[in-house]
Design an enzyme around this catalytic site. Structure first.
Site, PDB file in Angstrom:
ATOM      1  N   ASP A 207       5.325 -24.808   4.355  1.00 22.03           N
ATOM      2  CA  ASP A 207       4.153 -24.281   5.051  1.00 22.03           C
ATOM      3  C   ASP A 207       4.377 -24.627   6.667  1.00 22.03           C
ATOM      4  OD1 ASP A 207       4.471 -21.937   4.172  1.00 22.03           O
ATOM      5  OD2 ASP A 207       1.866 -21.361   3.611  1.00 22.03           O
TER       6      ASP A 207
ATOM      7  N   TYR B  48       7.293 -25.011   8.589  1.00 22.22           N
ATOM      8  CA  TYR B  48       7.695 -23.453   9.225  1.00 22.22           C
ATOM      9  C   TYR B  48       6.971 -23.433  10.452  1.00 22.22           C
ATOM     10  CZ  TYR B  48       8.819 -19.079  10.360  1.00 22.22           C
ATOM     11  OH  TYR B  48       9.087 -17.603  11.026  1.00 22.22           O
ATOM     12  N   ASP B  49       5.618 -24.507  10.052  1.00 22.37           N
ATOM     13  CA  ASP B  49       4.934 -23.807  11.793  1.00 22.37           C
ATOM     14  C   ASP B  49       5.313 -24.621  13.152  1.00 22.37           C
ATOM     15  OD1 ASP B  49       3.505 -22.014  10.268  1.00 22.37           O
ATOM     16  OD2 ASP B  49       2.084 -23.058  10.171  1.00 22.37           O
TER      17      ASP B  49
ATOM     18  N   SER C   9       7.729  13.045  -1.332  1.00 19.43           N
ATOM     19  CA  SER C   9       7.056  11.972  -2.158  1.00 19.43           C
ATOM     20  C   SER C   9       7.702  12.341  -3.521  1.00 19.43           C
ATOM     21  CB  SER C   9       5.712  12.666  -2.072  1.00 19.43           C
ATOM     22  OG  SER C   9       4.877  11.207  -2.361  1.00 19.43           O
ATOM     23  N   LEU C  10       6.887  11.812  -4.429  1.00 22.05           N
ATOM     24  CA  LEU C  10       7.503  11.940  -5.929  1.00 22.05           C
ATOM     25  C   LEU C  10       6.760  12.775  -6.739  1.00 22.05           C
ATOM     26  CD1 LEU C  10       8.309   7.987  -5.894  1.00 22.05           C
ATOM     27  CD2 LEU C  10       9.628   9.497  -6.509  1.00 22.05           C
TER      28      LEU C  10
ATOM     29  N   GLU D 114      11.213   0.954 -11.672  1.00 17.56           N
ATOM     30  CA  GLU D 114      10.810  -0.306 -10.358  1.00 17.56           C
ATOM     31  C   GLU D 114       9.714  -0.443 -10.810  1.00 17.56           C
ATOM     32  OE1 GLU D 114      13.863   0.925  -6.827  1.00 17.56           O
ATOM     33  OE2 GLU D 114      12.547   1.723  -6.818  1.00 17.56           O
TER      34      GLU D 114
ATOM     35  N   LYS E  60       5.445   0.497  -8.908  1.00 17.20           N
ATOM     36  CA  LYS E  60       4.978   1.285  -7.638  1.00 17.20           C
ATOM     37  C   LYS E  60       4.373   0.685  -6.215  1.00 17.20           C
ATOM     38  CE  LYS E  60       3.675   5.710  -7.164  1.00 17.20           C
ATOM     39  NZ  LYS E  60       2.514   5.594  -6.073  1.00 17.20           N
TER      40      LYS E  60
ATOM     41  N   ASP F   3       1.504  -0.197  -4.689  1.00 16.57           N
ATOM     42  CA  ASP F   3       0.542   0.909  -4.298  1.00 16.57           C
ATOM     43  C   ASP F   3       0.618   0.331  -2.557  1.00 16.57           C
ATOM     44  OD1 ASP F   3      -1.465   2.913  -3.950  1.00 16.57           O
ATOM     45  OD2 ASP F   3      -3.302   1.977  -4.883  1.00 16.57           O
TER      46      ASP F   3
ATOM     47  N   ARG G 282       4.673   7.461   6.950  1.00 13.76           N
ATOM     48  CA  ARG G 282       5.916   8.604   6.981  1.00 13.76           C
ATOM     49  C   ARG G 282       4.712  10.009   7.569  1.00 13.76           C
ATOM     50  NH1 ARG G 282       5.681   9.958   0.900  1.00 13.76           N
ATOM     51  NH2 ARG G 282       3.937   8.541   1.167  1.00 13.76           N
TER      52      ARG G 282
ATOM     53  N   GLU H 163       7.424   0.530   1.655  1.00 13.49           N
ATOM     54  CA  GLU H 163       6.112   0.298   1.728  1.00 13.49           C
ATOM     55  C   GLU H 163       5.654  -1.194   2.414  1.00 13.49           C
ATOM     56  OE1 GLU H 163       5.871   2.743  -0.685  1.00 13.49           O
ATOM     57  OE2 GLU H 163       3.826   3.019  -1.052  1.00 13.49           O
TER      58      GLU H 163
ATOM     59  N   TYR I  56      13.300   0.311  -1.303  1.00 11.28           N
ATOM     60  CA  TYR I  56      13.431   0.478  -2.268  1.00 11.28           C
ATOM     61  C   TYR I  56      14.312   1.636  -1.995  1.00 11.28           C
ATOM     62  CZ  TYR I  56       9.653   2.926  -1.516  1.00 11.28           C
ATOM     63  OH  TYR I  56       7.777   3.698  -0.821  1.00 11.28           O
TER      64      TYR I  56
ATOM     65  N   LYS J 288      14.065   5.858 -11.443  1.00  8.31           N
ATOM     66  CA  LYS J 288      15.241   6.921 -10.738  1.00  8.31           C
ATOM     67  C   LYS J 288      16.495   6.294 -11.130  1.00  8.31           C
ATOM     68  CE  LYS J 288      13.001   4.486  -6.435  1.00  8.31           C
ATOM     69  NZ  LYS J 288      12.273   3.461  -5.273  1.00  8.31           N
TER      70      LYS J 288
ATOM     71  N   LYS K 282       1.986   6.661 -13.518  1.00 12.63           N
ATOM     72  CA  LYS K 282       0.865   6.249 -12.375  1.00 12.63           C
ATOM     73  C   LYS K 282       0.102   6.051 -13.761  1.00 12.63           C
ATOM     74  CE  LYS K 282      -0.918   7.693  -8.971  1.00 12.63           C
ATOM     75  NZ  LYS K 282      -0.928   8.112  -7.353  1.00 12.63           N
TER      76      LYS K 282
ATOM     77  N   CYS L  61     -35.322 -14.170   4.290  1.00 13.83           N
ATOM     78  CA  CYS L  61     -34.085 -14.697   3.025  1.00 13.83           C
ATOM     79  C   CYS L  61     -35.052 -14.756   1.608  1.00 13.83           C
ATOM     80  CB  CYS L  61     -33.267 -15.938   4.353  1.00 13.83           C
ATOM     81  SG  CYS L  61     -32.486 -17.131   2.800  1.00 13.83           S
TER      82      CYS L  61
ATOM     83  N   CYS M  18     -34.820 -18.946   1.784  1.00 13.80           N
ATOM     84  CA  CYS M  18     -35.559 -19.537   2.820  1.00 13.80           C
ATOM     85  C   CYS M  18     -37.076 -19.005   3.495  1.00 13.80           C
ATOM     86  CB  CYS M  18     -34.844 -20.258   3.553  1.00 13.80           C
ATOM     87  SG  CYS M  18     -34.427 -19.024   5.047  1.00 13.80           S
TER      88      CYS M  18
ATOM     89  N   CYS N  91     -29.461 -14.264   7.536  1.00  9.72           N
ATOM     90  CA  CYS N  91     -30.709 -15.258   7.271  1.00  9.72           C
ATOM     91  C   CYS N  91     -30.424 -16.136   9.411  1.00  9.72           C
ATOM     92  CB  CYS N  91     -30.526 -16.378   6.946  1.00  9.72           C
ATOM     93  SG  CYS N  91     -31.424 -17.454   6.671  1.00  9.72           S
TER      94      CYS N  91
ATOM     95  N   CYS O 198     -31.546 -23.229   6.550  1.00  5.29           N
ATOM     96  CA  CYS O 198     -31.164 -22.759   5.472  1.00  5.29           C
ATOM     97  C   CYS O 198     -30.943 -23.646   4.714  1.00  5.29           C
ATOM     98  CB  CYS O 198     -31.168 -20.995   5.331  1.00  5.29           C
ATOM     99  SG  CYS O 198     -30.976 -20.156   3.739  1.00  5.29           S
TER     100      CYS O 198
HETATM  101  S1  IVH Z   1      10.636   5.939  -3.565  1.00  7.94           S
HETATM  102  C1  IVH Z   1      11.638  10.522  -1.622  1.00  7.94           C
HETATM  103  N1  IVH Z   1       9.930   3.527  -5.172  1.00  7.94           N
HETATM  104  O1  IVH Z   1       4.968   6.111  -3.680  1.00  7.94           O
HETATM  105  C2  IVH Z   1      11.130   9.294  -3.182  1.00  7.94           C
HETATM  106  N2  IVH Z   1       8.112   5.318  -4.227  1.00  7.94           N
HETATM  107  O2  IVH Z   1       4.034   8.894  -5.064  1.00  7.94           O
HETATM  108  C3  IVH Z   1      10.993   7.720  -2.139  1.00  7.94           C
HETATM  109  N3  IVH Z   1       6.250   4.275  -3.589  1.00  7.94           N
HETATM  110  O3  IVH Z   1       6.078   8.327  -1.739  1.00  7.94           O
HETATM  111  C4  IVH Z   1      10.225   7.237  -2.947  1.00  7.94           C
HETATM  112  N4  IVH Z   1       6.674   1.967  -4.559  1.00  7.94           N
HETATM  113  O4  IVH Z   1       5.617   5.654  -0.913  1.00  7.94           O
HETATM  114  C5  IVH Z   1      10.196   5.102  -4.604  1.00  7.94           C
HETATM  115  N5  IVH Z   1       9.631   2.071  -6.201  1.00  7.94           N
HETATM  116  C6  IVH Z   1       9.069   3.146  -5.170  1.00  7.94           C
HETATM  117  C7  IVH Z   1       7.930   2.877  -4.857  1.00  7.94           C
HETATM  118  C8  IVH Z   1       7.406   4.328  -4.482  1.00  7.94           C
HETATM  119  C9  IVH Z   1       5.524   2.918  -3.889  1.00  7.94           C
HETATM  120  C10 IVH Z   1       5.568   4.656  -3.236  1.00  7.94           C
HETATM  121  C11 IVH Z   1       6.394   5.809  -1.836  1.00  7.94           C
HETATM  122  C12 IVH Z   1       5.716   7.431  -2.540  1.00  7.94           C
HETATM  123  C13 IVH Z   1       5.034   7.512  -2.979  1.00  7.94           C
HETATM  124  C14 IVH Z   1       4.822   8.208  -4.352  1.00  7.94           C
END
Ligand code: IVH
Length: 681
Positions: A32, A35-36, A81-82, A112, A114, A116, A135, A171, A223, A287, A311, A405, A408, A423, A428
């Site tokens: 690092d 790099y810096d 979304s999914l 894959e 997921k 968060d 989004r 994400e 992704y 997928k 999930k 405190c 103290c 404090c 202290c």
């Molecule tokens: S695919 C058209 N892949 O989870 C579908 N989503 O709960 C596109 N997310 O909307 C999403 N990891 O924001 C996909 N490996 C992954 C993901 C992922 C996190 C999020 C994404 C999605 C949400 C659904």
């Protein structure tokens, strides 16, 4: 020596390369710090030659003007979304639906993690990042381009042959360690912490001031895709590989599965790997691999039929709140802590959980004697999620705000705009203990043999009361020897470690001073701009704010620190003790040599120098050290058993040196202090 423009371009390409190796391939070739240094060299060159400025330079990650609001922009392809599922029977039903929709057709899956975080879409036109959108409602999102450009892992230019349009979806997230550090800084600064990494990422990505975003530990993975022109991916696996080749980071540990049984195994593996991920993972995404089937499968209004989220619920457990204790931190912030009946959560036994601050206690109405639900935020720190009021004993009372405190007994106060009580007593002992612990820590003054227990004892017997007292401890050696279990040798080890720390680099001291929100990296950056503590102490808030990583709050913290008579006295005692207050020549200066400005690659094994020392020596001789041989390489230094890099350099007609040639290059007539540094090798 090459022209400034060539040097600027070489540095930009090296930095982009190192980013790619670090973030996408996870195979960094330099530290690092190195790099810096490259980044600093580029920043300085660009400042001297504004005619070669480019907004796509790796130096332009620090953010720009603050916005008053975000523009709303329509997505070229909606961001849907999914569908969610919570158990494997739903995953098997998903496969059965697909079999019906695709009779007799072969398909496989990719599983894959997921992530968060916060869903983002990036648009690259002819390889250049032109837009980043949230989004939003799926049809239109906020234009957060300025914020996204501060995330170092995101390429501002794609690598290789870029298509006309590539929209990638993924994400943005905060790593768990980044989240912990940010919350710690926020708590020390008296600000409300974020509840979890996701909220921290979401809050950061929507800041209107991109300079502030640049300071947040954000990262992202990609992704999926939206609008595509001039490019096509047959399978999801090809898509992931393609994105990675463009320099975009893709999710780690993705798994190819031939059928739904393999998917079920992969889901389990993914759950078991959850502690390995740097980000918070709240499940897996299954997928279909064959992208040419996506049109046929289509989507519902909300989600595609070719993918499904699986999930994992975070583990929550009930336990009893036995008492609430109050911790006093280095900056005097009082943190209430829930002392719990020990209980097992996500693999460890938990008996304490932070309650953050009194606003939080009131909001959740947490009372001693309550049954509470706890979970681990970001899989690491236990937090009290809620109280089960039905199980509340008959007689309880709200936990009162502090008036003094707990250590103290001096008054406490709240600053405007902050949630924390502090404090006010600068001496202290609780503050001293956290402060000394910080001062001696590995990333500050790095004083070995001084653990938490010993610090506590030394404070108790009044041998020390703050870090400056460490430097007079040798005068009280006989008392020190009286402490239980401290043999002559152990005492001498401590005293030697303290003595050695006097010669530390300046940034270690800047970090050790304990200025609120001045961490290791900020301290290193300050060292690059100020030659001594005295220079830093006299810097104005404006001058500080003009520096890359510093906003108004940190600038104010630094100024306030050095204006405080208590701190001035403390700093002067460190100086009187002989602690190094100056930037060492080795930190920035280079010796003029025939290697100045040359791009050098090291390969093979070295016998006289370690690789790090060789790099450091080359840097001091003014060379830029890079990892791979290309047309831009000026010189290859080949150690023993050099392989493909040597062959490549020979084929490109690049000059080749042995390790001895490098050692011979050290100037014999260096002035004393430089010769001294080189002796270090
Ligand atoms: S695919 C058209 N892949 O989870 C579908 N989503 O709960 C596109 N997310 O909307 C999403 N990891 O924001 C996909 N490996 C992954 C993901 C992922 C996190 C999020 C994404 C999605 C949400 C659904």
């Amino acid at each position: 020596m090459s022209s400034p423009q060539d040097q600027i371009e070489a540095l930009r390409s090296q930095l982009n390369d190192h980013n790619y190796r670090y973030y996408v391939l996870a195979q960094p070739e330099i530290s690092d710090r190195e790099y810096d240094e490259l980044l600093r060299a580029l920043t300085e060159l660009e400042a001297r030659h504004p005619e070669f400025a480019s907004e796509d330079s790796p130096t332009q990650r620090v953010g720009g003007e603050a916005l008053s609001e975000f523009n709303t922009v329509a997505h070229a392809v909606p961001m849907i979304s999914l569908a969610n599922s919570y158990d494997v029977t739903e995953i098997r039903e998903f496969d059965q639906r697909l079999q019906k929709l695709l009779p007799g057709q072969a398909y496989s899956y990719v599983v894959e993690p997921k992530v968060d975080g916060v869903a983002i879409s990036l648009r690259y036109e002819n390889g250049r990042l032109v837009q980043a959108l949230t989004r939003g409602d799926g049809r239109q999102g906020d234009d957060i381009t300025a914020n996204i450009r501060t995330i170092t892992s995101i390429p501002l230019h794609l690598r290789g042959e870029a298509p006309e349009v590539l929209e990638v979806r993924g994400e943005a997230y905060m790593t768990r360690t980044g989240f912990l550090k940010l919350n710690q800084e926020r708590e020390e600064a008296g600000l409300a912490p974020f509840a979890n990494p996701r909220n921290a990422a979401a809050g950061s990505i929507k800041l209107l001031n991109s300079k502030e975003v640049a300071k947040r530990p954000l990262d992202a993975v990609w992704y999926g895709v939206g609008d595509l022109r001039g490019i096509h991916f047959d399978t999801h696996r090809q898509l992931l590989e393609g994105l990675q080749n463009f320099g975009l980071k893709t999710p780690p540990l993705t798994r190819d599965c031939a059928n739904i049984d393999e998917v079920v195994i992969a889901l389990d593996e993914n759950l078991n790997a959850r502690h390995k991920y740097a980000f918070e993972m709240d499940g897996a995404v299954v997928k279909v691999n064959q992208r040419d089937l996506y049109d046929e499968l289509g989507s519902t209004a909300k989600s595609p039929r070719w993918a499904m989220a699986y999930k994992y619920e975070p583990e929550q457990v009930e336990t009893k709140l036995l008492s609430i204790t109050i911790q006093v931190g280095r900056t005097g912030v009082l943190t209430p802590v829930a002392e719990l009946e020990p209980v097992s959560v996500s693999g460890t036994t938990v008996s304490r959980a932070t309650l953050h601050n009194w606003d939080e206690i009131q909001r959740k109405d947490v009372r001693v004697g309550d049954t509470v639900v706890i979970e681990k935020a970001g899989e690491i720190i236990p937090v009290v999620v809620k109280v089960i009021t039905d199980k509340r004993p008959q007689v309880t009372s709200p936990f009162p705000e502090p008036t003094e405190c707990p250590v103290c007994a001096q008054p406490v106060s709240k600053r405007a705009g902050e949630v924390a009580w502090r404090c006010d007593n600068p001496t202290c002992p609780a503050k001293s203990q956290s402060w000394i612990k910080h001062f001696v820590s590995r990333k500050a003054m790095n004083i070995d043999h001084l653990g938490e227990e010993l610090i506590k004892v030394l404070l108790e017997v009044e041998l020390i009361s703050d870090p400056a007292d460490l430097y007079t401890l040798h005068l009280k050696k006989s008392k020190f020897l009286h402490i239980d279990r401290m043999a002559e040798k152990s005492v001498q080890n401590v005293l030697d470690a303290i003595e050695n720390s006097k010669q530390n680099d300046l940034w270690r001291l800047i970090h050790g001073l304990g200025i609120p929100q001045v961490g290791e990296r900020t301290a290193q950056m300050l060292e690059a701009h100020f030659a001594s503590i005295d220079e830093l102490a006299h810097a104005s808030a404006e001058a500080l704010e003009a520096l890359p990583d510093i906003g108004p709050i940190v600038a104010e913290n630094i100024v306030t620190y050095f204006q405080s008579p208590v701190q001035q006295h403390f700093v002067s005692r460190l100086k009187a003790a002989g602690v190094n207050f100056e930037r060492k020549a080795s930190a920035t200066e280079t010796v003029d040599s025939i290697l100045s400005g040359k791009t050098v690659v090291l390969t093979g094994s070295l016998t006289q120098l370690t690789r790090d020392d060789a790099k450091e020596l080359l840097r001091k001789l003014g060379a830029n050290v890079t990892g791979s041989v290309s047309k831009k390489t000026d010189l290859l230094i080949a150690g023993e058993a050099a392989g493909s890099k040597l062959t490549k350099a020979q084929s490109l007609g690049i000059e080749i040196w042995s390790e001895q040639d490098l050692v011979n290059c050290v100037p014999k007539d260096s002035p004393p202090e430089e010769a001294g540094q080189l002796d270090l090798f």
